[in-house]
Design an enzyme around this catalytic site. Structure first.
Site, short mmCIF file in Angstrom:
data_model
loop_
_atom_site.label_atom_id
_atom_site.label_comp_id
_atom_site.label_asym_id
_atom_site.label_seq_id
_atom_site.Cartn_x
_atom_site.Cartn_y
_atom_site.Cartn_z
N LYS A 120 0.86 -1.19 0.00
CA LYS A 120 0.00 0.00 0.00
C LYS A 120 0.89 1.23 0.00
O LYS A 120 1.69 1.43 0.93
CB LYS A 120 -0.90 0.01 1.24
CG LYS A 120 -2.12 0.93 1.10
CD LYS A 120 -3.12 0.36 0.10
CE LYS A 120 -4.49 1.01 0.25
NZ LYS A 120 -5.47 0.43 -0.69
N THR A 174 -3.95 -5.09 0.70
CA THR A 174 -3.29 -3.79 0.86
C THR A 174 -4.12 -2.88 1.75
O THR A 174 -3.58 -2.00 2.42
CB THR A 174 -3.05 -3.13 -0.50
OG1 THR A 174 -4.30 -2.82 -1.13
CG2 THR A 174 -2.23 -4.03 -1.41
N HIS A 197 20.64 25.86 -12.41
CA HIS A 197 21.49 26.84 -13.08
C HIS A 197 20.99 28.27 -12.88
O HIS A 197 19.78 28.55 -12.93
CB HIS A 197 21.54 26.54 -14.58
CG HIS A 197 22.12 25.19 -14.90
ND1 HIS A 197 23.44 24.88 -14.66
CD2 HIS A 197 21.56 24.07 -15.43
CE1 HIS A 197 23.67 23.64 -15.04
NE2 HIS A 197 22.56 23.13 -15.50
#
Length: 301
Positions: A12, A57, A250
């Site tokens: 899960k 689950t 950057h």
């Protein structure tokens, strides 16, 4: 040619659990995102649709919430260890369990200089990480714990250079001896011991990483990452390996000359993509194996 079932697991993912401690007038809060994955012989489920060995689950979801109450949430590492050991020790078909946890930080609201007992604001810094893997029976059990952080955005306005690099006909980057260096750091570390003050270790490692980023005069982000990992290992003998992933956020000097303005490393264009991605591991030459949780969790090979 035979077609067979390969390695598999199920669980899960991303259970959002918030645990408040209300035992005193001053409340405490822990806010986590926890995922579980179970390993074992679940071939019948895949090959025949037989669910007799499968712990749903949904049950794993419920267990995550119940353990936040029963076991408490004083640290995400202890909580993850309790969950993983429960699945391996108490659920017969389960031979291995892996728990991954993200923790989101909150800080108390301060009113007239006094911290409020039960009001917080979300702290917009890094997300704390932990992964716990437990495998084997109680008499031959192996346990691995990794800690970490992600989304730690850190920037230095000087003290960074980049020059002397390889060039070819497509190179346009201008060498520099003074640049902005910034990243959104992901760092994970493998504990070689379970006898650890998890809270103090996390705070200490983060402090070392940030301090090193600030202190090292960098000729390359690679150099900075190595020094960050090296100093963590020097400071904490119970950490065997550090892995770092750093996208180079950057900052390019903006051309103000077109407007008759001088730009002495003061105004930049922050360019979020594409970006350089620097990844490295720093480890002791006698470091123990990091275990099955490591590579999949860090994304580094």
């Amino acid at each position: 040619m035979a077609i067979v079932l390969g390695p598999n697991q199920y669980g899960k993912a991303e259970n959002r659990v918030v645990r408040t401690q209300r035992d005193t007038p001053r409340h405490e809060i822990r806010d986590i995102n926890v995922s579980s994955a179970l390993r074992g012989d679940f071939s019948a489920a895949h090959l025949e649709g037989d669910q007799s060995a499968v712990l749903p689950t949904d049950t794993q979801k419920n267990t995550a919430y119940a353990y936040a109450k029963e076991q408490g949430l004083t640290s995400i590492e202890d909580y993850g260890l309790a969950l993983a050991r429960h699945y391996v020790d108490d659920v017969e078909p389960v031979q291995g369990a892996r728990i991954e946890i993200e923790e989101f930080a909150w800080e108390r609201v301060s009113i007239d200089g006094v911290e409020h007992d039960h009001t917080w604001v979300r702290r917009g810094q890094e997300v704390r990480l932990a992964a716990v893997t437990v495998e084997g029976t109680a008499d031959a059990q192996q346990t691995w714990v990794t800690g970490g952080l992600k989304d730690l955005v850190i920037l230095k306005s000087t003290g960074s250079e980049f020059h002397g690099f390889l060039t070819d006909p497509y190179t346009t980057l201008v060498p520099t001896t003074d640049r902005v260096m910034a990243t959104s750091l992901v760092a994970t570390w493998h504990y070689s011991s379970l006898d650890v003050d998890w809270e103090a270790a996390y705070a200490g490692v983060k402090n070392v990483l940030v301090r090193t980023f600030a202190e090292v005069h960098s000729l390359a982000l690679q150099q900075t990452l190595f020094q960050m990992g090296k100093r963590v290992l020097e400071a904490y003998g119970f950490i065997a390996e550090v892995r770092l992933s750093a996208p180079n956020k950057h900052h390019f000097l903006y051309d103000l000359g077109r407007f008759g303005l001088e730009n002495a490393n003061e105004v930049f264009h922050a360019d979020d993509r594409p970006y350089g991605l620097i990844q490295a591991s720093v480890l002791r030459d006698d470091a123990p194996a990091a275990g099955p949780a490591w590579d999949a969790y860090t994304g580094l090979v």
